[in-house]
Enzyme design. Sequence first.
Site, PDB file in Angstrom:
ATOM      1  N   TYR A  37       0.823  -1.224  -0.022  1.00 38.63           N
ATOM      2  CA  TYR A  37       0.021  -0.006  -0.088  1.00 38.63           C
ATOM      3  C   TYR A  37       0.881   1.364   0.097  1.00 38.63           C
ATOM      4  CZ  TYR A  37      -4.156  -2.811  -0.011  1.00 38.63           C
ATOM      5  OH  TYR A  37      -5.157  -3.951  -0.500  1.00 38.63           O
ATOM      6  N   ARG A  40       1.124   1.600  -3.500  1.00 40.57           N
ATOM      7  CA  ARG A  40      -0.166   2.020  -4.338  1.00 40.57           C
ATOM      8  C   ARG A  40      -0.122   3.592  -4.024  1.00 40.57           C
ATOM      9  NH1 ARG A  40      -3.990  -1.915  -4.189  1.00 40.57           N
ATOM     10  NH2 ARG A  40      -5.637  -0.369  -5.257  1.00 40.57           N
ATOM     11  N   ILE A  47      -9.189   3.423  -4.583  1.00 38.26           N
ATOM     12  CA  ILE A  47      -8.737   3.842  -3.197  1.00 38.26           C
ATOM     13  C   ILE A  47      -7.964   5.316  -3.711  1.00 38.26           C
ATOM     14  CG2 ILE A  47      -8.786   1.831  -2.183  1.00 38.26           C
ATOM     15  CD1 ILE A  47      -5.797   1.495  -2.788  1.00 38.26           C
ATOM     16  N   ASP A  48      -8.025   5.710  -4.823  1.00 33.66           N
ATOM     17  CA  ASP A  48      -7.404   6.833  -5.235  1.00 33.66           C
ATOM     18  C   ASP A  48      -8.340   7.955  -5.225  1.00 33.66           C
ATOM     19  OD1 ASP A  48      -8.256   5.760  -8.627  1.00 33.66           O
ATOM     20  OD2 ASP A  48      -8.941   7.655  -7.809  1.00 33.66           O
ATOM     21  N   HIS A  65     -14.514   1.041  -0.556  1.00 36.16           N
ATOM     22  CA  HIS A  65     -13.513   0.348  -0.293  1.00 36.16           C
ATOM     23  C   HIS A  65     -12.152   1.093   0.417  1.00 36.16           C
ATOM     24  CE1 HIS A  65     -15.166  -2.822  -3.351  1.00 36.16           C
ATOM     25  NE2 HIS A  65     -15.641  -2.802  -2.461  1.00 36.16           N
ATOM     26  N   CYS A  83      -6.344   3.928  12.670  1.00 33.80           N
ATOM     27  CA  CYS A  83      -5.724   3.401  13.931  1.00 33.80           C
ATOM     28  C   CYS A  83      -6.651   2.424  14.639  1.00 33.80           C
ATOM     29  CB  CYS A  83      -5.498   4.426  15.001  1.00 33.80           C
ATOM     30  SG  CYS A  83      -4.822   3.907  16.508  1.00 33.80           S
ATOM     31  N   CYS A 105       0.557   6.528  16.045  1.00 34.75           N
ATOM     32  CA  CYS A 105      -0.931   7.079  15.759  1.00 34.75           C
ATOM     33  C   CYS A 105      -0.741   8.516  16.294  1.00 34.75           C
ATOM     34  CB  CYS A 105      -2.229   6.571  16.440  1.00 34.75           C
ATOM     35  SG  CYS A 105      -3.474   7.509  16.273  1.00 34.75           S
ATOM     36  N   ASN A 150     -18.074   1.101 -20.098  1.00 38.01           N
ATOM     37  CA  ASN A 150     -16.681   0.225 -20.045  1.00 38.01           C
ATOM     38  C   ASN A 150     -16.277  -0.104 -21.262  1.00 38.01           C
ATOM     39  OD1 ASN A 150     -15.950  -1.117 -17.425  1.00 38.01           O
ATOM     40  ND2 ASN A 150     -16.135  -3.059 -18.456  1.00 38.01           N
TER      41      ASN A 150
HETATM   42  C1  BV8 Z   1     -17.841  -8.401   2.021  1.00 38.86           C
HETATM   43  C2  BV8 Z   1      -9.465  -2.333  -1.713  1.00 38.86           C
HETATM   44  C3  BV8 Z   1     -19.159  -9.072   3.949  1.00 38.86           C
HETATM   45  C4  BV8 Z   1      -8.313  -2.980  -1.808  1.00 38.86           C
HETATM   46  C5  BV8 Z   1     -11.344  -4.181  -2.706  1.00 38.86           C
HETATM   47  C6  BV8 Z   1     -21.214 -12.968  -3.009  1.00 38.86           C
HETATM   48  C7  BV8 Z   1     -20.818 -13.975  -3.960  1.00 38.86           C
HETATM   49  C8  BV8 Z   1     -19.467 -14.178  -4.241  1.00 38.86           C
HETATM   50  C9  BV8 Z   1     -18.466 -13.590  -3.217  1.00 38.86           C
HETATM   51  C10 BV8 Z   1     -18.767 -12.738  -2.340  1.00 38.86           C
HETATM   52  C11 BV8 Z   1     -20.289 -12.257  -2.299  1.00 38.86           C
HETATM   53  N1  BV8 Z   1     -20.302 -11.533  -1.218  1.00 38.86           N
HETATM   54  C12 BV8 Z   1     -18.880 -11.168  -0.589  1.00 38.86           C
HETATM   55  C13 BV8 Z   1     -18.081 -11.941  -1.253  1.00 38.86           C
HETATM   56  C14 BV8 Z   1     -16.843 -12.090  -1.007  1.00 38.86           C
HETATM   57  C15 BV8 Z   1     -15.917 -10.921  -1.744  1.00 38.86           C
HETATM   58  C16 BV8 Z   1     -16.064 -10.839  -3.424  1.00 38.86           C
HETATM   59  O1  BV8 Z   1     -16.738 -10.362  -3.893  1.00 38.86           O
HETATM   60  N2  BV8 Z   1     -15.131 -11.801  -3.653  1.00 38.86           N
HETATM   61  C17 BV8 Z   1     -15.277 -11.870  -5.076  1.00 38.86           C
HETATM   62  C18 BV8 Z   1     -13.645 -11.929  -5.847  1.00 38.86           C
HETATM   63  C19 BV8 Z   1     -16.038 -13.005  -5.856  1.00 38.86           C
HETATM   64  N3  BV8 Z   1     -16.500  -9.575  -1.435  1.00 38.86           N
HETATM   65  C20 BV8 Z   1     -15.968  -9.016  -0.279  1.00 38.86           C
HETATM   66  O2  BV8 Z   1     -15.194  -9.609   0.653  1.00 38.86           O
HETATM   67  C21 BV8 Z   1     -16.415  -7.808   0.175  1.00 38.86           C
HETATM   68  N4  BV8 Z   1     -16.737  -7.783   1.761  1.00 38.86           N
HETATM   69  O3  BV8 Z   1     -18.506  -9.304   1.425  1.00 38.86           O
HETATM   70  O4  BV8 Z   1     -18.168  -8.123   3.452  1.00 38.86           O
HETATM   71  C22 BV8 Z   1     -20.398  -8.186   3.475  1.00 38.86           C
HETATM   72  C23 BV8 Z   1     -21.262  -8.517   2.568  1.00 38.86           C
HETATM   73  C24 BV8 Z   1     -22.589  -7.902   2.270  1.00 38.86           C
HETATM   74  C25 BV8 Z   1     -22.661  -6.843   2.747  1.00 38.86           C
HETATM   75  C26 BV8 Z   1     -21.853  -6.082   3.678  1.00 38.86           C
HETATM   76  C27 BV8 Z   1     -20.723  -6.976   3.840  1.00 38.86           C
HETATM   77  C28 BV8 Z   1     -15.417  -6.596   0.113  1.00 38.86           C
HETATM   78  C29 BV8 Z   1     -14.649  -6.496  -1.281  1.00 38.86           C
HETATM   79  C30 BV8 Z   1     -13.721  -5.371  -1.036  1.00 38.86           C
HETATM   80  C31 BV8 Z   1     -12.068  -5.853  -1.261  1.00 38.86           C
HETATM   81  N5  BV8 Z   1     -11.404  -4.616  -1.575  1.00 38.86           N
HETATM   82  N6  BV8 Z   1     -10.319  -3.104  -3.058  1.00 38.86           N
HETATM   83  C32 BV8 Z   1      -7.512  -2.493  -2.730  1.00 38.86           C
HETATM   84  O5  BV8 Z   1      -8.031  -1.741  -3.662  1.00 38.86           O
HETATM   85  O6  BV8 Z   1      -6.077  -2.926  -2.699  1.00 38.86           O
HETATM   86  S1  BV8 Z   1     -11.904  -5.008  -4.114  1.00 38.86           S
HETATM   87  C33 BV8 Z   1     -10.988  -4.173  -5.489  1.00 38.86           C
HETATM   88  O7  BV8 Z   1     -11.204  -5.328  -6.445  1.00 38.86           O
HETATM   89  C34 BV8 Z   1     -11.515  -3.065  -6.037  1.00 38.86           C
HETATM   90  O8  BV8 Z   1     -11.915  -2.048  -4.998  1.00 38.86           O
HETATM   91  C35 BV8 Z   1     -12.773  -3.497  -6.697  1.00 38.86           C
HETATM   92  O9  BV8 Z   1     -13.749  -3.541  -5.979  1.00 38.86           O
HETATM   93  C36 BV8 Z   1     -12.217  -4.714  -7.458  1.00 38.86           C
HETATM   94  C37 BV8 Z   1     -11.708  -4.562  -8.714  1.00 38.86           C
HETATM   95  O10 BV8 Z   1     -12.580  -4.601  -9.555  1.00 38.86           O
HETATM   96  P1  BV8 Z   1     -12.685  -3.429 -10.532  1.00 38.86           P
HETATM   97  O11 BV8 Z   1     -12.606  -2.052  -9.907  1.00 38.86           O
HETATM   98  O12 BV8 Z   1     -13.977  -3.757 -11.662  1.00 38.86           O
HETATM   99  O13 BV8 Z   1     -11.379  -3.547 -11.540  1.00 38.86           O
HETATM  100  P2  BV8 Z   1     -11.102  -4.912 -12.384  1.00 38.86           P
HETATM  101  O14 BV8 Z   1      -9.618  -4.854 -12.808  1.00 38.86           O
HETATM  102  O15 BV8 Z   1     -11.656  -6.064 -12.179  1.00 38.86           O
HETATM  103  O16 BV8 Z   1     -11.833  -4.354 -13.775  1.00 38.86           O
HETATM  104  C38 BV8 Z   1     -11.581  -3.230 -14.634  1.00 38.86           C
HETATM  105  C39 BV8 Z   1     -12.623  -2.903 -15.558  1.00 38.86           C
HETATM  106  O17 BV8 Z   1     -12.297  -1.901 -16.291  1.00 38.86           O
HETATM  107  C40 BV8 Z   1     -12.642  -4.028 -16.503  1.00 38.86           C
HETATM  108  O18 BV8 Z   1     -14.277  -4.537 -16.938  1.00 38.86           O
HETATM  109  C41 BV8 Z   1     -12.101  -3.274 -17.932  1.00 38.86           C
HETATM  110  O19 BV8 Z   1     -12.714  -3.775 -18.993  1.00 38.86           O
HETATM  111  C42 BV8 Z   1     -12.656  -2.009 -17.768  1.00 38.86           C
HETATM  112  N7  BV8 Z   1     -11.313  -0.746 -18.162  1.00 38.86           N
HETATM  113  C43 BV8 Z   1     -10.471  -1.051 -18.273  1.00 38.86           C
HETATM  114  N8  BV8 Z   1      -9.596  -0.017 -18.805  1.00 38.86           N
HETATM  115  C44 BV8 Z   1     -10.526   0.940 -19.072  1.00 38.86           C
HETATM  116  C45 BV8 Z   1     -11.944   0.187 -18.813  1.00 38.86           C
HETATM  117  N9  BV8 Z   1     -12.853   0.890 -18.954  1.00 38.86           N
HETATM  118  C46 BV8 Z   1     -13.114   2.180 -19.524  1.00 38.86           C
HETATM  119  N10 BV8 Z   1     -12.045   2.644 -19.945  1.00 38.86           N
HETATM  120  C47 BV8 Z   1     -10.637   2.208 -19.825  1.00 38.86           C
HETATM  121  N11 BV8 Z   1      -9.604   2.876 -20.141  1.00 38.86           N
END
Ligand code: BV8
Length: 241
Positions: free
Chosen positions: A59, A62, A101-102, A117, A125, A144, A209
Site C-alpha cells: 500500500y 499504491r 482507493i485513489d 473500499h 488506527c 498514531c 466500459n
Molecule cells: C464483504 C480494496 C461481507 C483493496 C477491494 C457474493 C458472491 C461471491 C463472493 C462474495 C459475495 N459477497 C461477498 C463475497 C466475497 C468478496 C467477493 O466479492 N469476492 C469476489 C472476488 C468473488 N467480497 C468481499 O469480501 C467484500 N466484503 O462481502 O463483506 C459483506 C457482505 C454484504 C454486505 C456487507 C458485507 C469486500 C470486497 C472489497 C475488497 N477490496 N479493494 C485494494 O484496492 O487494494 S476490491 C478491489 O477489486 C476494487 O476495489 C474493486 O472492487 C475490485 C476490482 O474490480 P474493478 O475495479 O472492477 O477492476 P477490474 O480490474 O476487475 O476491472 C476493470 C474494468 O475496467 C474491466 O471491466 C475493464 O474492461 C475496464 N476498463 C479497463 N480500462 C478501461 C476500462 N473501462 C473504461 N476505460 C478504460 N480505459
Amino acid sequence: MGAMDHIRNIVILTGAGISAESGLRTFRADDGLWEDHPVEQVATLQGFHRDPDLVQRFYDERRAQVMAANPNPAHLALGRLDMAWKPSRNRGELLIVTQNIDDLHERGGAARVLHMHGEALSAWCTMCDARHRWTGSLRGAPPCPACGQAALRPDIVWFGEMPYQMDRIYRAIGNCDLFVSIGTSGAVYPAAGFVQEAGRVGAGTLELNLEESLGSRFFSETRLGKASEIVPAWVEEMLAS
Ligand code: BV8
C-alpha cells in the site's frame, strides 16, 4: 418531454477502469495488480496479520502511485456533472460511489464521492479508531498521531471486511432514477450487485466500459469504449437534456 427529462437522482459506480488512463493499474487485466500480488496475501486481514510489512509495502507503493497520477477527462467530466447536477439547478441528487482507493474523482472536481473500499491516502488506527490523512509510509509501525499507539493500518476495505457506508449507498440506490456503472468488471460484491438493486426500484441502468463485464446482462444499455471518451460524451448528453 424527452426520455431523459424524468431523471432527477443519479448514482454512479466507478471501478479501476476509470483510472486506467491515469496510469493506475486495474486488477484483473493481464498486467493487473492481482497478477503479481496474490489477493489473500495483500488484501485480507489474515494476510496483514501474517506479514504486515509485505502489506504495508504494497500500500505504500499504491499510495505513491496515486500521488503521482492525475485525473483524466473521465474524472474531469464527472467533476463538471457533480457541480451542475443539483436540486437548486432543477436537477436532482447525485452520488459517485467508487471502489477505487485513489483521490482522482476529488482532484477531478467532484465533491459527492463515497469510497466504499477505503482510501490510499488515509491511515486508520485500530486502537483509537482515528483516521489520518497519510501521504508517507506506514512501514516500521509509526505511532498514531492521536493516541500514540503503533496500531496504524491502511484505511482500506479488504476481502471479507464490510464495505463503508453501505446503508447510505443502498438509500441512494433506492431513490435513484438512473444507475450508471463506469470501468468495473462486476467481479466483486456487494458492488457487483448494485445494478440489480437499481433495476428492482425501476431505475434506468447504463454501463460505460471498455469491454463487456460480468454484469452487462443486468444493464438496459451498455456503451463500450475508453472512459476518457465515452464518459465526457455521456456527461454532455446529460447536461444538454
Ligand atoms: C464483504 C480494496 C461481507 C483493496 C477491494 C457474493 C458472491 C461471491 C463472493 C462474495 C459475495 N459477497 C461477498 C463475497 C466475497 C468478496 C467477493 O466479492 N469476492 C469476489 C472476488 C468473488 N467480497 C468481499 O469480501 C467484500 N466484503 O462481502 O463483506 C459483506 C457482505 C454484504 C454486505 C456487507 C458485507 C469486500 C470486497 C472489497 C475488497 N477490496 N479493494 C485494494 O484496492 O487494494 S476490491 C478491489 O477489486 C476494487 O476495489 C474493486 O472492487 C475490485 C476490482 O474490480 P474493478 O475495479 O472492477 O477492476 P477490474 O480490474 O476487475 O476491472 C476493470 C474494468 O475496467 C474491466 O471491466 C475493464 O474492461 C475496464 N476498463 C479497463 N480500462 C478501461 C476500462 N473501462 C473504461 N476505460 C478504460 N480505459
